[in-house]
Scaffold this motif. Structure first.
Motif, PDB file in Angstrom:
ATOM      1  N   CYS A 311       0.841  -1.212   0.000  1.00 39.80           N
ATOM      2  CA  CYS A 311       0.000   0.000   0.000  1.00 39.80           C
ATOM      3  C   CYS A 311       0.870   1.253   0.000  1.00 39.80           C
ATOM      4  CB  CYS A 311      -0.918   0.002   1.214  1.00 39.80           C
ATOM      5  SG  CYS A 311      -2.235  -1.238   1.169  1.00 39.80           S
ATOM      6  N   CYS A 314       2.133   2.123  -3.397  1.00 38.81           N
ATOM      7  CA  CYS A 314       1.120   2.169  -4.451  1.00 38.81           C
ATOM      8  C   CYS A 314       0.942   3.605  -4.958  1.00 38.81           C
ATOM      9  CB  CYS A 314      -0.207   1.641  -3.918  1.00 38.81           C
ATOM     10  SG  CYS A 314      -1.579   1.789  -5.079  1.00 38.81           S
ATOM     11  N   TRP A 316      -1.640   5.000  -5.934  1.00 42.89           N
ATOM     12  CA  TRP A 316      -2.957   5.528  -5.560  1.00 42.89           C
ATOM     13  C   TRP A 316      -3.166   5.527  -4.042  1.00 42.89           C
ATOM     14  CZ3 TRP A 316      -3.011   1.472  -9.452  1.00 42.89           C
ATOM     15  CH2 TRP A 316      -3.025   1.987 -10.754  1.00 42.89           C
ATOM     16  N   CYS A 320      -6.620   6.016  -1.784  1.00 38.69           N
ATOM     17  CA  CYS A 320      -7.229   4.823  -1.194  1.00 38.69           C
ATOM     18  C   CYS A 320      -6.991   4.721   0.306  1.00 38.69           C
ATOM     19  CB  CYS A 320      -6.681   3.585  -1.897  1.00 38.69           C
ATOM     20  SG  CYS A 320      -7.256   2.022  -1.217  1.00 38.69           S
ATOM     21  N   CYS A 342      -8.600  -4.374  -2.819  1.00 39.64           N
ATOM     22  CA  CYS A 342      -7.548  -3.637  -3.523  1.00 39.64           C
ATOM     23  C   CYS A 342      -7.670  -3.848  -5.033  1.00 39.64           C
ATOM     24  CB  CYS A 342      -6.178  -4.091  -3.032  1.00 39.64           C
ATOM     25  SG  CYS A 342      -4.781  -3.452  -3.971  1.00 39.64           S
ATOM     26  N   THR A 343      -8.037  -5.059  -5.428  1.00 35.94           N
ATOM     27  CA  THR A 343      -8.179  -5.371  -6.860  1.00 35.94           C
ATOM     28  C   THR A 343      -9.236  -4.495  -7.510  1.00 35.94           C
ATOM     29  OG1 THR A 343      -7.615  -7.666  -6.357  1.00 35.94           O
ATOM     30  CG2 THR A 343      -8.600  -7.229  -8.502  1.00 35.94           C
ATOM     31  N   TRP A 345     -10.434  -1.502  -6.353  1.00 38.89           N
ATOM     32  CA  TRP A 345     -10.074  -0.079  -6.335  1.00 38.89           C
ATOM     33  C   TRP A 345      -8.966   0.203  -7.360  1.00 38.89           C
ATOM     34  CZ3 TRP A 345     -14.325   0.177  -4.500  1.00 38.89           C
ATOM     35  CH2 TRP A 345     -14.732  -0.278  -3.255  1.00 38.89           C
ATOM     36  N   THR A 346      -8.049  -0.721  -7.537  1.00 38.80           N
ATOM     37  CA  THR A 346      -7.000  -0.539  -8.541  1.00 38.80           C
ATOM     38  C   THR A 346      -7.602  -0.422  -9.940  1.00 38.80           C
ATOM     39  OG1 THR A 346      -5.340  -1.719  -7.229  1.00 38.80           O
ATOM     40  CG2 THR A 346      -4.965  -1.587  -9.597  1.00 38.80           C
ATOM     41  N   LYS A 350      -7.354   3.011 -12.394  1.00 38.40           N
ATOM     42  CA  LYS A 350      -6.862   2.997 -13.775  1.00 38.40           C
ATOM     43  C   LYS A 350      -7.857   3.687 -14.700  1.00 38.40           C
ATOM     44  CE  LYS A 350      -3.982  -1.160 -13.350  1.00 38.40           C
ATOM     45  NZ  LYS A 350      -3.817  -2.588 -13.735  1.00 38.40           N
TER      46      LYS A 350
END
Length: 373
Positions: A311, A314, A316, A320, A342-343, A345-346, A350
């Motif tokens: 995190c 990351c 972002w 986040c 996390c998957t 929000w990632t 994008k």
């Protein structure tokens, strides 16, 4: 001089008059309802003992009291009114600004719904399920939709707008999220898409692929097209646009929950939020009994500084903030872990970054400012 914003979730009862397949509230004692006497005791304990440790309060501070359930309409009208006024008066002694609102399924008579709307001056939210079978009355989803639609129209006639709504994205809901965004846009009310979480009861979970597909499809339908705010999209978009400060965050995108959020359950138990309460994670006292477990609360507070390494690195992370603490406990067993969401929000980040690159920050900001809240 203190400041800051405290969100205080107040659950007066855990019983409910609807049946939701995804309900996280463990109704071990659903008929337990807090009395006005115990409620007063609890509010004063929170104000006088817990709030000073959290470091908030003072003339420039705000407390946002959110009444959640169970179902608030199951509290007798006179008792509810008394407790709402008690909370307003007691918290006004510590906070410069006091506001409150209520989340209700609106399953009640038109008169009772209007009384609730009056008490909270229109600050009423509800839950929707336009074409699924997630929310029912005695097992009947159409009966639920009929009652809620009537109640929403009742409020709309008075306020000239519908109350904002939450749609829970579980296994079934993952196929209906885009439909709910379309409906909210057509009828003109703000919407929150909430990924399902495992509380105290069995639920139909959605896998990560389903959630990614549901949230990204809904985002594509909303972005630069819709006329209403849809969360979490609007918040994350503002974050990437640089329109909010680092800790101006909302659930589930904050890691300093312990310093700005408290949940009070009907038996007086204290948790960081109602999802932590439903899960039974890290209770830190009982406001009716006058107990505050500082050691547990400090473990919760430490999440502001102890975050998963992935995190921290990351791109972002500022937006986040490491995701939901309760989800982290469910998924990793640790307050400081990285949640599986996390998957999701990632995938959204994008898309958000691609949107900004395509249209430019000013055009995106301009569109976002036109969305109704």
């Amino acid at each position: 001089m203190k400041g800051g914003h405290l969100t205080l979730h107040l659950r007066l009862v855990k019983a409910c008059n609807a049946d939701c397949s995804y309900c996280s509230s463990w109704q071990e004692n659903p008929h337990k309802r807090i009395s006005a006497e115990d409620f007063t005791k609890a509010i004063r304990f929170i104000r006088d003992v817990v709030v000073p440790v959290m470091g908030c309060g003072g003339p420039h501070s705000m407390v946002s009291m959110q009444y959640v359930g169970g179902e608030i309409l199951l509290v007798p009208k006179a008792e509810l009114r008394e407790m709402v006024y008690i909370a307003r008066e007691e918290m006004a002694q510590t906070f410069g600004h006091v506001r409150d609102g209520v989340q209700s399924n609106l399953v009640g008579s038109e008169r009772r719904v209007l009384e609730l709307d009056t008490l909270f001056q229109g600050r009423v939210g509800t839950s929707v399920d336009g074409r699924g079978t997630q929310r029912t009355i005695k097992g009947n989803p159409d009966a639920y939709r009929k009652v809620v639609e009537r109640s929403m129209q009742t409020i709309e006639r008075r306020r000239r707008k519908r109350p904002g709504a939450v749609f829970v994205v579980d296994g079934q809901g993952s196929t209906n999220a885009a439909h709910e965004v379309e409906t909210a846009d057509r009828l003109g009310y703000p919407l929150v898409l909430r990924a399902i979480f495992q509380g105290g009861s069995q639920i139909e979970n959605a896998n990560q692929d389903q959630l990614v597909a549901a949230f990204t499809e809904a985002f594509d339908l909303w972005a630069m097209k819709s006329g209403v705010l849809v969360e979490p999209f609007a918040h994350l978009l503002r974050k990437r646009l640089g329109n909010v400060h680092l800790f101006d965050s909302v659930c589930p995108f904050q890691r300093d929950c312990a310093q700005n959020s408290i949940n009070l359950d009907p038996d007086g138990s204290l948790y960081t939020c109602f999802e932590m309460a439903d899960s039974g994670h890290f209770g830190f006292g009982n406001a009716i009994e006058g107990r505050f477990d500082l050691d547990v609360w400090e473990q919760l507070r430490a999440r502001r500084d102890i975050v998963d390494t992935k995190c921290r690195t990351c791109p972002w992370f500022d937006a986040c903030q490491g995701g939901c603490m309760n989800e982290a406990v469910h998924d990793t067993g640790s307050l400081y872990g990285r949640p599986d969401l996390c998957t999701v929000w990632t995938a959204l980040f994008k898309r958000i970054d691609a949107l900004i690159q395509q249209h430019g920050k000013e055009e995106v900001r301009s569109w976002l400012s036109t969305c109704k809240s």
